[in-house]
Design an enzyme around this catalytic site. Structure first.
Site, PDB file in Angstrom:
ATOM      1  N   GLY A 176       0.825  -1.433   0.195  1.00 27.91           N
ATOM      2  CA  GLY A 176      -0.089  -0.061  -0.071  1.00 27.91           C
ATOM      3  C   GLY A 176       0.943   1.393  -0.067  1.00 27.91           C
ATOM      4  O   GLY A 176       0.489   2.404   0.660  1.00 27.91           O
TER       5      GLY A 176
ATOM      6  N   SER B  91       1.271   3.206  -2.234  1.00 27.61           N
ATOM      7  CA  SER B  91       1.028   4.176  -3.373  1.00 27.61           C
ATOM      8  C   SER B  91       0.405   5.334  -2.938  1.00 27.61           C
ATOM      9  O   SER B  91       0.571   6.481  -3.500  1.00 27.61           O
ATOM     10  CB  SER B  91       0.128   3.504  -4.335  1.00 27.61           C
ATOM     11  OG  SER B  91      -1.139   2.789  -3.679  1.00 27.61           O
TER      12      SER B  91
ATOM     13  N   TYR C  93     -12.021  -4.447  11.891  1.00 27.88           N
ATOM     14  CA  TYR C  93     -10.916  -3.701  11.707  1.00 27.88           C
ATOM     15  C   TYR C  93     -10.204  -3.540  13.218  1.00 27.88           C
ATOM     16  O   TYR C  93      -9.005  -3.891  13.246  1.00 27.88           O
ATOM     17  CB  TYR C  93     -11.231  -2.274  11.499  1.00 27.88           C
ATOM     18  CG  TYR C  93     -10.135  -1.204  11.336  1.00 27.88           C
ATOM     19  CD1 TYR C  93      -9.265  -1.165  10.139  1.00 27.88           C
ATOM     20  CD2 TYR C  93      -9.658  -0.407  12.241  1.00 27.88           C
ATOM     21  CE1 TYR C  93      -7.961  -0.556  10.146  1.00 27.88           C
ATOM     22  CE2 TYR C  93      -8.609   0.474  12.282  1.00 27.88           C
ATOM     23  CZ  TYR C  93      -7.887   0.514  10.937  1.00 27.88           C
ATOM     24  OH  TYR C  93      -6.634   1.261  10.615  1.00 27.88           O
TER      25      TYR C  93
ATOM     26  N   LYS D   1      -6.121  -5.368  13.667  1.00 27.48           N
ATOM     27  CA  LYS D   1      -4.946  -4.742  14.284  1.00 27.48           C
ATOM     28  C   LYS D   1      -4.358  -5.307  15.610  1.00 27.48           C
ATOM     29  O   LYS D   1      -3.122  -5.409  15.850  1.00 27.48           O
ATOM     30  CB  LYS D   1      -5.455  -2.937  14.286  1.00 27.48           C
ATOM     31  CG  LYS D   1      -5.774  -2.529  12.956  1.00 27.48           C
ATOM     32  CD  LYS D   1      -4.578  -2.526  11.846  1.00 27.48           C
ATOM     33  CE  LYS D   1      -4.840  -1.735  10.805  1.00 27.48           C
ATOM     34  NZ  LYS D   1      -3.579  -1.928   9.861  1.00 27.48           N
TER      35      LYS D   1
END
Ligand code: NAP
Length: 257
Positions: free
Chosen positions: A13, A15, A161, A165
């Site tokens: 990721g 980008s 989520y 994590k």
């Protein structure tokens, strides 16, 4: 095979958002950077252009996909011959941000697949590459996992989520332990509320909460700041440390009375 003269970082990721901040900060510290993206190649090319086309290239992979992960590692190793640093940054938030009493298995499977299963098995691949090439032949070989304050702060509207994590936090300990005597170090960076596309939908809410004391440093963080934290850890002179958690959250984790 050509072995790149610079240490090589693979940033998932890389980008956009925090990943772009990390890629640029690592390049400034002398890394060649493989900038991973899933769907937005233009953003990955822009990140590479902000670095230097000789020292960065875009590499596609959905980190949640087994074949993509294998192909990504092969692509980087066949181009540059080495991976000194893996940054597991790619991640998505909960689909629809539903209350856990309304949570869907679809969101659970997607979020856990990209945020936890993907990085776990990518770490396995890269760690085995590092062991094959010989950690002593690499520059500060390491894996850095980007978790979140959600690893410890519960949000009932994105349980998957938070679980992903918290799981990545344990994953950091597991790989740190397994690789400690091999000379490969593993760290966790926990960003707080960072101004990126991921948080754009809730930005006003966060700004308001910050005004009322949510974070000791009273503002959102930037991708550049998290990038600096990651690059500092990657290049730090602390050879006897592994498995540590670094907060990049404006002090959110501090308890007060
Ligand atoms: P973002 O702005 O939404 O950017 C997400 C990045 O991940 C993009 O480069 C995206 O590439 C890539 N990505 C998404 N799904 C992918 C997949 N399946 N495979 C490979 N790449 C994928 O997010 P961000 O805010 O920078 O967050 C980056 C990381 O920091 C995440 O792990 C996030 O959980 C964590 N984090 C963020 C915050 C925050 O406040 N923003 C706080 C704590 C932790 P494409 O554009 O090609 O899809």
């Amino acid at each position: 095979m050509i072995i790149h003269h610079r240490p090589v970082a693979l940033v998932t990721g890389g980008s956009r958002g925090i990943g772009r901040g990390i890629s640029i900060a690592l390049a400034k510290k002398g890394y060649a950077v493989a900038v991973n993206y899933a769907g937005n190649r233009i953003a990955a090319e822009e990140t590479c252009a902000l670095i230097d086309d000789e020292e960065a290239f875009p590499v596609h992979a959905d980190v949640g996909n087994t074949v993509d992960r294998i192909n990504m590692v092969r692509t980087v190793v066949s181009k540059w011959g080495r991976i000194d640093l893996l940054v597991n940054n790619a991640g998505i938030t909960s689909l629809g941000r539903l209350d856990i009493l309304e949570a869907t298995e679809e969101s659970w499977d997607t979020v856990l697949g990209i945020n936890l299963k993907g990085p776990f098995f990518l770490s396995k691949l890269v760690a085995n590459h590092m062991l094959e090439i010989g950690p002593a032949n690499l520059v500060r070989p390491a894996i850095i996992n980007i978790t979140s304050l959600s690893a410890f702060a519960a949000s009932v509207n994105r349980g998957d989520y938070c679980v992903s994590k918290a799981g990545m936090s344990m994953m950091t300990q597991l790989f740190a332990l397994r690789l400690a005597d091999k000379g490969i170090r593993v760290f966790e960076v926990r960003p707080g509320i960072i101004d990126t596309d991921m948080t754009s939908g809730a930005r006003e809410k966060y700004v308001e909460e910050i005004k009322h004391g949510l974070t000791p440093i009273p503002r959102l963080g930037t991708a550049e700041e998290v990038g600096k934290t990651v690059a500092s850890i990657a290049t730090a002179d602390m050879p006897f440390s592994t498995g540590d958690i670094f907060h990049a959250d404006g002090g959110f984790h501090l308890r007060k009375l």
